[in-house]
Structures are given as structure tokens and as C-alpha cells.
Design an enzyme around this catalytic site. Sequence first.
Site, PDB file in Angstrom:
ATOM      1  N   ASN A 178       3.740   2.036  -4.661  1.00 43.32           N
ATOM      2  CA  ASN A 178       2.688   1.948  -5.667  1.00 43.32           C
ATOM      3  C   ASN A 178       3.139   0.940  -6.730  1.00 43.32           C
ATOM      4  O   ASN A 178       4.151   1.175  -7.409  1.00 43.32           O
ATOM      5  CB  ASN A 178       2.498   3.348  -6.284  1.00 43.32           C
ATOM      6  CG  ASN A 178       1.465   3.348  -7.394  1.00 43.32           C
ATOM      7  OD1 ASN A 178       0.873   2.320  -7.718  1.00 43.32           O
ATOM      8  ND2 ASN A 178       1.260   4.523  -7.986  1.00 43.32           N
ATOM      9  N   CYS A 185     -15.909  12.099  -2.806  1.00 43.82           N
ATOM     10  CA  CYS A 185     -15.746  11.286  -1.610  1.00 43.82           C
ATOM     11  C   CYS A 185     -16.736  10.124  -1.650  1.00 43.82           C
ATOM     12  O   CYS A 185     -17.935  10.315  -1.498  1.00 43.82           O
ATOM     13  CB  CYS A 185     -15.990  12.142  -0.369  1.00 43.82           C
ATOM     14  SG  CYS A 185     -15.792  11.218   1.146  1.00 43.82           S
ATOM     15  N   ASP A 220       0.890  -1.177   0.000  1.00 40.12           N
ATOM     16  CA  ASP A 220       0.000   0.000   0.000  1.00 40.12           C
ATOM     17  C   ASP A 220       0.919   1.216   0.000  1.00 40.12           C
ATOM     18  O   ASP A 220       2.070   1.122   0.431  1.00 40.12           O
ATOM     19  CB  ASP A 220      -0.900   0.031   1.242  1.00 40.12           C
ATOM     20  CG  ASP A 220      -2.171   0.833   1.011  1.00 40.12           C
ATOM     21  OD1 ASP A 220      -3.274   0.279   1.214  1.00 40.12           O
ATOM     22  OD2 ASP A 220      -2.085   2.020   0.622  1.00 40.12           O
ATOM     23  N   ASN A 245      -8.985   1.063  -6.969  1.00 41.23           N
ATOM     24  CA  ASN A 245      -8.954   1.750  -8.261  1.00 41.23           C
ATOM     25  C   ASN A 245      -8.648   0.798  -9.409  1.00 41.23           C
ATOM     26  O   ASN A 245      -8.049  -0.275  -9.219  1.00 41.23           O
ATOM     27  CB  ASN A 245      -7.949   2.916  -8.222  1.00 41.23           C
ATOM     28  CG  ASN A 245      -6.535   2.427  -8.061  1.00 41.23           C
ATOM     29  OD1 ASN A 245      -5.872   2.102  -9.035  1.00 41.23           O
ATOM     30  ND2 ASN A 245      -6.054   2.346  -6.820  1.00 41.23           N
ATOM     31  N   LYS A 279       0.188   3.191   5.920  1.00 40.67           N
ATOM     32  CA  LYS A 279      -0.771   2.139   6.307  1.00 40.67           C
ATOM     33  C   LYS A 279      -0.067   0.810   6.554  1.00 40.67           C
ATOM     34  O   LYS A 279      -0.402   0.101   7.495  1.00 40.67           O
ATOM     35  CB  LYS A 279      -1.845   1.974   5.223  1.00 40.67           C
ATOM     36  CG  LYS A 279      -2.943   3.015   5.328  1.00 40.67           C
ATOM     37  CD  LYS A 279      -4.070   2.776   4.342  1.00 40.67           C
ATOM     38  CE  LYS A 279      -5.147   3.839   4.554  1.00 40.67           C
ATOM     39  NZ  LYS A 279      -6.145   3.852   3.482  1.00 40.67           N
ATOM     40  N   CYS A 331      -3.728 -13.788 -21.288  1.00 40.34           N
ATOM     41  CA  CYS A 331      -4.986 -14.452 -20.906  1.00 40.34           C
ATOM     42  C   CYS A 331      -5.456 -15.342 -22.052  1.00 40.34           C
ATOM     43  O   CYS A 331      -5.811 -16.507 -21.844  1.00 40.34           O
ATOM     44  CB  CYS A 331      -6.050 -13.402 -20.562  1.00 40.34           C
ATOM     45  SG  CYS A 331      -7.694 -14.077 -20.288  1.00 40.34           S
ATOM     46  N   CYS A 361     -10.552 -11.455 -25.029  1.00 40.39           N
ATOM     47  CA  CYS A 361      -9.936 -10.621 -23.987  1.00 40.39           C
ATOM     48  C   CYS A 361      -8.798  -9.784 -24.577  1.00 40.39           C
ATOM     49  O   CYS A 361      -8.077 -10.231 -25.474  1.00 40.39           O
ATOM     50  CB  CYS A 361      -9.387 -11.527 -22.881  1.00 40.39           C
ATOM     51  SG  CYS A 361      -8.594 -10.616 -21.555  1.00 40.39           S
TER      52      CYS A 361
HETATM   53 ZN   LIG Z   1      -8.839 -12.155 -19.809  1.00 44.02          ZN
END
Ligand SMILES: [Zn+2]
Length: 340
Positions: free
Chosen positions: A108, A207, A62, A141, A85, A265, A260
Site C-alpha cells: 500500500n 458494493c 497493488d 480510492n 493481484k 503544484c 491549489c
Molecule cells: Zn494542483
Amino acid sequence: MSTEVRDDNPYSRLMALKRMGVVQNYENIRKFTVLIVGVGGIGSVVAEMLTRCGIGKLILYDYDRVELANMNRMFYLPTHEGLAKVEAAKISLININPDVEIETHNENICTIENYEKFNQRILNGSLTGGRVDLVLSCVDNYAARMTINKSCNNLNQLWFESGVSENAMSGHIQQLIPGELACFACAPPLVVANDGDENEIKRDGVCAASLPTTMGIIAGFLSQTVLKFLLQFGEVSPFLGYNAFSDFFPKYPLTPNPDCTDKKCKELQQYYNDHPEERRLKEEKKVEEKASAHDDNEWGISIEGGEDEQAPQQETFVEVKKEQSLADLMSSMKKLQTKQ
Ligand SMILES: [Zn+2]
């Protein structure tokens, strides 16, 4: 991990699960490493629950600091204000259970440098220096979810995603097995699927509401699922939703999208189509068997423990057709969540 029933043994109530036949090898919990991205309203509570359950190691990511505005949620204390955090979490978790190894990264994962390091921690972060056992997404996010998705697809790493809606009235957990179940890019949020602005998903200066109740429920679902997955008891739902307005809990598998946008994937989808014997989704056969017993419910969605005793009520079914696109499916889910 002692099985002795003594008031000074912190694991005696957990080991009772073994004596009662719920879990075969509860002590194996000490061997597992779980990497949690995001220790906010959901992730911090999951970290606490897994720590109390005696997990071997947690890796926490975090880059936020604790603010007084976080106090409507669980876990953090006003005395933590201003601390990173992950640092505040480490202090509390070690106090709760000093047996658990806690590794923290105040970073990050979306920057190029941190992304590479993040991949290395997935591959080498376990107690034995190997791959972690699970990755959990508890972020708020779209960019961070897409970063975790990219890592886990590239590394063929199983992970669980979680989230709570902006109005705090619904949430979900989702299992993601690269190539076998839908990845985050297979079923993008509606605004992205409709070519909208992805930044609308988290708007600066707006918010969002949050409740310790909804977040605690989703954190409880996620922690329970982690225990079931790691210790191999019960069923692990591929997707479990929660609508607080109507106490509605839909669950169904999300098959991967052959179109996709994530190349890896698609490659893995092809691989597991060609090598079905290597699939990790053990419950698939069971789901299909259940499905054939319910002509009007081909995904086998049912009330837990209720299907043999009474006819499930109509509103407990999500109308999901196999040929339905994932965007349609998410749209159905969205309608369910907003139906009040
Ligand atoms: Zn996928």
C-alpha cells in the site's frame, strides 16, 4: 524487435504500424518503463495491453488479493483466487510476453515507509536504473490518488489518472503535468470541494457496480494514450470522459488552479509561468489555434475528424469558460455524466 513479417514473430503486426507511417520508431517501445498503481479492473487490462505491445518494463503496485467477485472483469482467472493481484498478474503477463520485465510490489503506497520506497521506484525504476517514463493511476480510492498526486508533484513526474464511476456507467482518463495541467488536488471531487466527508467517495460495505465493458473501454483509452504519448503519434487529450448512457466523449484541457492546496503544484505553476519555454505540453499552441477558429468553443472541443466535414452537434460541446473555477468545471462534468 524484428520487423520481419513471419507467423512466428510476435511483433510483426505492431511493426507494420511503422511501415504504414503511423509510428516512426515503434521499436522504441522496448526502452520504456511504465509504473502502474492498482491492477484491478482497469490497471490489469492496461498491463496486459502494454505487455502485448512489447513495452520494456512494467512496475506493478497493488495490495489486494484476487477474489471470485473480481471475475466479472477482465484478466484474472478463477484459478488466481487468493493470490496477491500483482503476483497473479506477473504469472499471466510473463506467459503472454516473456520479453517484458515485470517488477511487482504487494504494498500500500499510502503508508509512510512504502511511500518513500514508491518515490524511489519512480526515480530509479527504469530499465537503465533512472526515472520511469510514466506513472499510471488505476486505483479506486481518493487516498491513493492523493498519494500519487503528492509524489508526482514533488518529483515533477508526468502521470495519467483513470477511473470509472460507482454505477459503472461513466469513466475518464486525465493527463497530469505538474504545474502545467490541473493536478488531482487542483480539482478535488465535488464532495471534498464542498467540505464533505472524503470517505464517502469509497464507502466501506457498499458494493459498487462494475462492468468489464466500461472498464475495458477506459483501459483501452488509457493504453492507447500511453502508446501515443511514449511513441509520439497523434494527439494526447488532457482529459477524456465517457458516458455510457449517451455515448458521450467530452475532452478538454484542465488548467491548474492558482489556489491549489498542494504547495508544490503552486510552485511549479509559478515556475512554468516564468519559464514557458520549458513547458512539456506540446499541444498547447495547437489547442489555442483551434480555439480561435471557433468563437463559441474557446477550448477547441470538437468531434474527431468531423469538424471540417459537418457542423458538430450542439450536445458535443462542454461549456467551459476560461474564468470558470475547476470546481464549477467538475460540476458541469458531473451533470453531464448524470444526464441520461
Ligand atoms: Zn494542483
